[in-house]
Design an enzyme around this catalytic site. Structure first.
Site, PDB file in Angstrom:
ATOM      1  N   GLU A  52      -6.452   4.695   8.161  1.00 37.04           N
ATOM      2  CA  GLU A  52      -6.222   6.111   7.833  1.00 37.04           C
ATOM      3  C   GLU A  52      -7.462   6.726   7.173  1.00 37.04           C
ATOM      4  O   GLU A  52      -7.731   7.916   7.338  1.00 37.04           O
ATOM      5  CB  GLU A  52      -4.968   6.235   6.945  1.00 37.04           C
TER       6      GLU A  52
ATOM      7  N   GLY B  72       3.177  -1.148   4.105  1.00 42.80           N
ATOM      8  CA  GLY B  72       3.175   0.266   3.761  1.00 42.80           C
ATOM      9  C   GLY B  72       4.563   0.713   3.320  1.00 42.80           C
ATOM     10  O   GLY B  72       4.999   0.459   2.195  1.00 42.80           O
ATOM     11  N   GLY B  73       5.281   1.348   4.237  1.00 44.10           N
ATOM     12  CA  GLY B  73       6.576   1.958   3.928  1.00 44.10           C
ATOM     13  C   GLY B  73       7.538   1.055   3.172  1.00 44.10           C
ATOM     14  O   GLY B  73       8.197   1.503   2.219  1.00 44.10           O
TER      15      GLY B  73
ATOM     16  N   SER C 146       4.158  -2.081  10.060  1.00 40.91           N
ATOM     17  CA  SER C 146       5.617  -2.138  10.183  1.00 40.91           C
ATOM     18  C   SER C 146       6.215  -3.481   9.758  1.00 40.91           C
ATOM     19  O   SER C 146       7.215  -3.927  10.333  1.00 40.91           O
ATOM     20  CB  SER C 146       6.045  -1.785  11.618  1.00 40.91           C
TER      21      SER C 146
ATOM     22  N   HIS D 124      -9.266   1.202   5.364  1.00 35.54           N
ATOM     23  CA  HIS D 124      -7.957   1.375   6.017  1.00 35.54           C
ATOM     24  C   HIS D 124      -8.130   2.317   7.212  1.00 35.54           C
ATOM     25  O   HIS D 124      -8.928   3.267   7.153  1.00 35.54           O
ATOM     26  CB  HIS D 124      -6.954   1.951   5.013  1.00 35.54           C
TER      27      HIS D 124
ATOM     28  N   ASN E 272       0.871  -1.185   0.000  1.00 37.44           N
ATOM     29  CA  ASN E 272       0.000   0.000   0.000  1.00 37.44           C
ATOM     30  C   ASN E 272       0.901   1.225   0.000  1.00 37.44           C
ATOM     31  O   ASN E 272       1.523   1.533   1.008  1.00 37.44           O
ATOM     32  CB  ASN E 272      -0.892  -0.049   1.247  1.00 37.44           C
ATOM     33  N   TRP E 273       0.942   1.895  -1.140  1.00 38.71           N
ATOM     34  CA  TRP E 273       1.850   3.054  -1.253  1.00 38.71           C
ATOM     35  C   TRP E 273       1.301   4.288  -0.553  1.00 38.71           C
ATOM     36  O   TRP E 273       1.998   5.296  -0.439  1.00 38.71           O
ATOM     37  CB  TRP E 273       2.116   3.366  -2.738  1.00 38.71           C
ATOM     38  N   LYS E 274       0.035   4.249  -0.137  1.00 42.05           N
ATOM     39  CA  LYS E 274      -0.590   5.413   0.507  1.00 42.05           C
ATOM     40  C   LYS E 274      -0.409   6.652  -0.389  1.00 42.05           C
ATOM     41  O   LYS E 274      -0.426   6.507  -1.609  1.00 42.05           O
ATOM     42  CB  LYS E 274      -0.023   5.597   1.920  1.00 42.05           C
TER      43      LYS E 274
ATOM     44  N   GLY F  72       3.319   2.295  10.677  1.00 44.39           N
ATOM     45  CA  GLY F  72       4.297   3.365  10.489  1.00 44.39           C
ATOM     46  C   GLY F  72       5.067   3.728  11.745  1.00 44.39           C
ATOM     47  O   GLY F  72       5.712   4.773  11.803  1.00 44.39           O
TER      48      GLY F  72
ATOM     49  N   GLU G  49      -4.697  -4.805  10.773  1.00 44.24           N
ATOM     50  CA  GLU G  49      -3.641  -3.815  10.979  1.00 44.24           C
ATOM     51  C   GLU G  49      -3.877  -3.097  12.300  1.00 44.24           C
ATOM     52  O   GLU G  49      -4.720  -2.181  12.361  1.00 44.24           O
ATOM     53  CB  GLU G  49      -3.652  -2.786   9.843  1.00 44.24           C
TER      54      GLU G  49
HETATM   55  P1  13P Z   1       3.559   0.439   7.459  1.00 36.71           P
HETATM   56  O1  13P Z   1       4.035  -0.879   6.861  1.00 36.71           O
HETATM   57  O2  13P Z   1       4.251   1.624   6.889  1.00 36.71           O
HETATM   58  O3  13P Z   1       3.535   0.365   8.954  1.00 36.71           O
HETATM   59  O4  13P Z   1       2.014   0.595   6.985  1.00 36.71           O
HETATM   60  C1  13P Z   1       1.143  -0.463   7.163  1.00 36.71           C
HETATM   61  C2  13P Z   1      -0.126  -0.147   6.475  1.00 36.71           C
HETATM   62  O5  13P Z   1      -0.896   0.684   6.939  1.00 36.71           O
HETATM   63  C3  13P Z   1      -0.423  -0.833   5.208  1.00 36.71           C
HETATM   64  O6  13P Z   1      -1.726  -0.602   4.800  1.00 36.71           O
END
Ligand code: 13P
Length: 243
Positions: free
Chosen positions: A94, A227-228, A206, A92, A7-9, A167, A161
């Site tokens: 977020e 994510g990251g 993470s 999600h 997920n590149w957000k 993050g 999650e």
């Molecule tokens: P991180 O891997 O950056 O913690 O993000 C997880 C995430 O929210 C994937 O949707």
């Protein structure tokens, strides 16, 4: 098969399509996991083009519940499917916190995804306050009750999650992940019977090359939502290799 989804957000400009190209080339060396990248919506057509004919699937990060209409700035599931993507993340944390999305909104989006022929990756997860209060299982159970459509579950993926692990560099303990994924599996089995056993449950928060193998070996962890660490082809491919 295990699914590693990135997920590149809100990260990625046109230049980052080169990371997708590198992932596509690197995936030729691994056949042990399904791989997907969910870039920002504006990059979907270019990502689909870069991944064409490869093992890499492309997904989106959100959709509107309606097929079309007066919803300025929104994108429908049908538009995502039209761009060539095969899945969409819904609910999600977020989106739930930044945009006030409730379970009913997430359910409507998941149903819109299905109507458009997309798989819905439905996210659930507790906050640290909810976990500290001993409510993590209850919170996630209620999110599942409110966000997951009935019917055939073959086109859903659940992503667990924990909000406090996103993050932050903190991951849930193996025992906590095992307990939550077992809880989610039981929920799926009680709602969908045998078909619920086939639904993939991803862990997210993470996940990195250094901890992926350990997390992916936990029972009922059928993949990761990253994510990251999905922004760089080398890190993403190292997680795919760990699956
Ligand atoms: P991180 O891997 O950056 O913690 O993000 C997880 C995430 O929210 C994937 O949707």
């Amino acid at each position: 098969m295990t699914l590693i989804a990135g997920n590149w957000k809100m990260n990625g400009l046109a230049a980052e399509i080169s990371e997708i190209q590198s992932i596509v080339s690197g995936l030729a060396n691994y056949s042990g996991a399904d791989a997907m990248i969910c870039p920002p919506a504006l990059l979907l057509p270019a990502a689909v083009k870069a991944a064409a004919g490869s093992a890499l699937a492309i997904g989106a990060q959100d959709c509107h519940a309606e097929v079309s209409g007066a919803h300025t700035g929104d994108i429908s599931a049908q538009m995502i499917a039209d761009a060539g993507a095969v899945a969409v993340i819904v609910g999600h944390s977020e989106r739930r916190s930044d945009h006030g999305e409730q379970d009913a909104d997430v359910l409507a989006k998941a149903m819109a995804a299905h109507q458009a022929g997309l798989n819905a990756i439905i996210c659930v997860g507790e906050t640290d306050r909810q976990r500290d209060a001993g409510d993590a299982l209850k919170v996630v159970g209620s999110q599942l009750d409110g966000s997951v459509p009935g019917g055939n579950p073959d086109n859903i993926v659940i992503a667990y999650e924990p909000v406090w692990a996103i993050g932050t560099g903190r991951t849930a303990s193996e025992d906590d992940i095992a307990a939550m994924h077992d809880h989610i599996r039981n929920w799926l089995a009680s709602h969908f019977g045998d078909a619920g056993q086939r639904v993939r449950i991803l862990y997210g928060g993470s996940v990195k090359p250094a901890n992926a193998a350990e997390i992916l070996s936990v029972p009922n962890v059928n993949g990761a939502l990253v994510g990251g660490a999905s922004l760089k082809a080398d890190d993403f491919l190292a997680i795919v290799a760990a699956a």
